[in-house]
Write a protein that holds these residues in place. Sequence first.
Motif, PDB file in Angstrom:
ATOM      1  N   PRO A   1       8.551  25.406  21.232  1.00 46.32           N
ATOM      2  CA  PRO A   1       7.777  26.534  20.712  1.00 46.32           C
ATOM      3  C   PRO A   1       8.650  27.393  19.800  1.00 46.32           C
ATOM      4  O   PRO A   1       9.856  27.517  20.012  1.00 46.32           O
ATOM      5  CB  PRO A   1       7.382  27.307  21.973  1.00 46.32           C
ATOM      6  CG  PRO A   1       7.503  26.330  23.088  1.00 46.32           C
ATOM      7  CD  PRO A   1       8.601  25.382  22.680  1.00 46.32           C
TER       8      PRO A   1
ATOM      9  N   ALA B   1       5.565  34.717  16.777  1.00 51.41           N
ATOM     10  CA  ALA B   1       5.518  33.253  16.691  1.00 51.41           C
ATOM     11  C   ALA B   1       6.545  32.567  17.583  1.00 51.41           C
ATOM     12  O   ALA B   1       6.507  31.356  17.725  1.00 51.41           O
ATOM     13  CB  ALA B   1       5.735  32.812  15.241  1.00 51.41           C
TER      14      ALA B   1
ATOM     15  N   SER C   1       4.852  30.395  20.131  1.00 54.26           N
ATOM     16  CA  SER C   1       3.699  29.637  19.648  1.00 54.26           C
ATOM     17  C   SER C   1       4.070  28.202  19.313  1.00 54.26           C
ATOM     18  O   SER C   1       5.223  27.917  18.983  1.00 54.26           O
ATOM     19  CB  SER C   1       3.129  30.288  18.377  1.00 54.26           C
ATOM     20  OG  SER C   1       2.668  31.582  18.639  1.00 54.26           O
ATOM     21  N   GLU C   2       3.080  27.326  19.399  1.00 53.29           N
ATOM     22  CA  GLU C   2       3.240  25.980  18.842  1.00 53.29           C
ATOM     23  C   GLU C   2       3.019  26.111  17.348  1.00 53.29           C
ATOM     24  O   GLU C   2       2.018  26.663  16.912  1.00 53.29           O
ATOM     25  CB  GLU C   2       2.200  25.022  19.425  1.00 53.29           C
ATOM     26  CG  GLU C   2       2.516  24.525  20.791  1.00 53.29           C
ATOM     27  CD  GLU C   2       1.538  23.456  21.227  1.00 53.29           C
ATOM     28  OE1 GLU C   2       1.070  22.659  20.378  1.00 53.29           O
ATOM     29  OE2 GLU C   2       1.226  23.432  22.417  1.00 53.29           O
TER      30      GLU C   2
ATOM     31  N   MET D   1      -0.065  28.633  13.747  1.00 58.81           N
ATOM     32  CA  MET D   1       0.591  29.142  14.941  1.00 58.81           C
ATOM     33  C   MET D   1      -0.444  29.213  16.055  1.00 58.81           C
ATOM     34  O   MET D   1      -1.402  29.976  15.975  1.00 58.81           O
ATOM     35  CB  MET D   1       1.150  30.541  14.686  1.00 58.81           C
ATOM     36  CG  MET D   1       2.104  30.607  13.518  1.00 58.81           C
ATOM     37  SD  MET D   1       2.813  32.249  13.236  1.00 58.81           S
ATOM     38  CE  MET D   1       1.459  33.345  13.474  1.00 58.81           C
TER      39      MET D   1
ATOM     40  N   GLY E   1      -1.117  29.953  19.989  1.00 62.60           N
ATOM     41  CA  GLY E   1      -0.608  30.606  21.194  1.00 62.60           C
ATOM     42  C   GLY E   1      -1.787  31.260  21.872  1.00 62.60           C
ATOM     43  O   GLY E   1      -2.807  30.622  22.132  1.00 62.60           O
ATOM     44  N   ASP E   2      -1.680  32.556  22.133  1.00 61.37           N
ATOM     45  CA  ASP E   2      -2.822  33.291  22.685  1.00 61.37           C
ATOM     46  C   ASP E   2      -3.985  33.285  21.709  1.00 61.37           C
ATOM     47  O   ASP E   2      -5.141  33.335  22.098  1.00 61.37           O
ATOM     48  CB  ASP E   2      -2.431  34.731  23.002  1.00 61.37           C
ATOM     49  CG  ASP E   2      -1.427  34.814  24.146  1.00 61.37           C
ATOM     50  OD1 ASP E   2      -1.370  33.862  24.953  1.00 61.37           O
ATOM     51  OD2 ASP E   2      -0.704  35.819  24.216  1.00 61.37           O
TER      52      ASP E   2
ATOM     53  N   THR F   1      -4.966  31.691  17.454  1.00 61.70           N
ATOM     54  CA  THR F   1      -4.507  30.798  16.392  1.00 61.70           C
ATOM     55  C   THR F   1      -4.526  31.566  15.084  1.00 61.70           C
ATOM     56  O   THR F   1      -5.532  32.178  14.723  1.00 61.70           O
ATOM     57  CB  THR F   1      -5.407  29.549  16.296  1.00 61.70           C
ATOM     58  OG1 THR F   1      -5.376  28.880  17.545  1.00 61.70           O
ATOM     59  CG2 THR F   1      -4.922  28.611  15.209  1.00 61.70           C
TER      60      THR F   1
END
Length: 170
Positions: A5, A31, A34-35, A57, A59-60, A62
């Motif tokens: 990540p 970020a 984040s993936e 990005m 995560g919680d 996009t």
Amino acid sequence: VIYSPGTIYLHRTDDGGRTWSPVDLELPAGAQNSELGIDKDQMQLVTDSDGFLAVRMAGDSTRTAVYVTHDAGRTWTLTQTLIPNAGASDFLSAQEAVIYNGQQFYVTHDAAATWSTVSPDIVFGDAFAGMDFVNTNAGWIITVDLNDPENHRSLYRTGDGGVTWSAVLP
């Protein structure tokens, strides 16, 4: 490959692919966990030296971060706008780009320094299959009928920057 990540995997070659070196990119705020991913059409040189890179990005939420280069990809500068839920991108020139996020179009005329939003009269939703703009006014969208076993496709066009759409091939 195990991806970490908060890491963007971008490499550059100057010798036709014999050797590659990593390119460092500034991460947007938030970020780090984040993936981060770059889809196949999300990086494009539009001149010999100017280009865009859209990094997704996840995560919680996009979001998409947009980077620009003016030295053929040796360095990339993070722009200020993070586009929510962005999907398709079309980079038209060193100054112009269009990004669709499933509900509205984000349009830049100044190399991604600022973006304006355009709300279309049709929300393409999950039927959206792709887009192609020739400039920031004229473009086409292909949709697919997800309920049709043959995946029937339709073609729509705009001449006003994505505000109104008409079916070309229903």
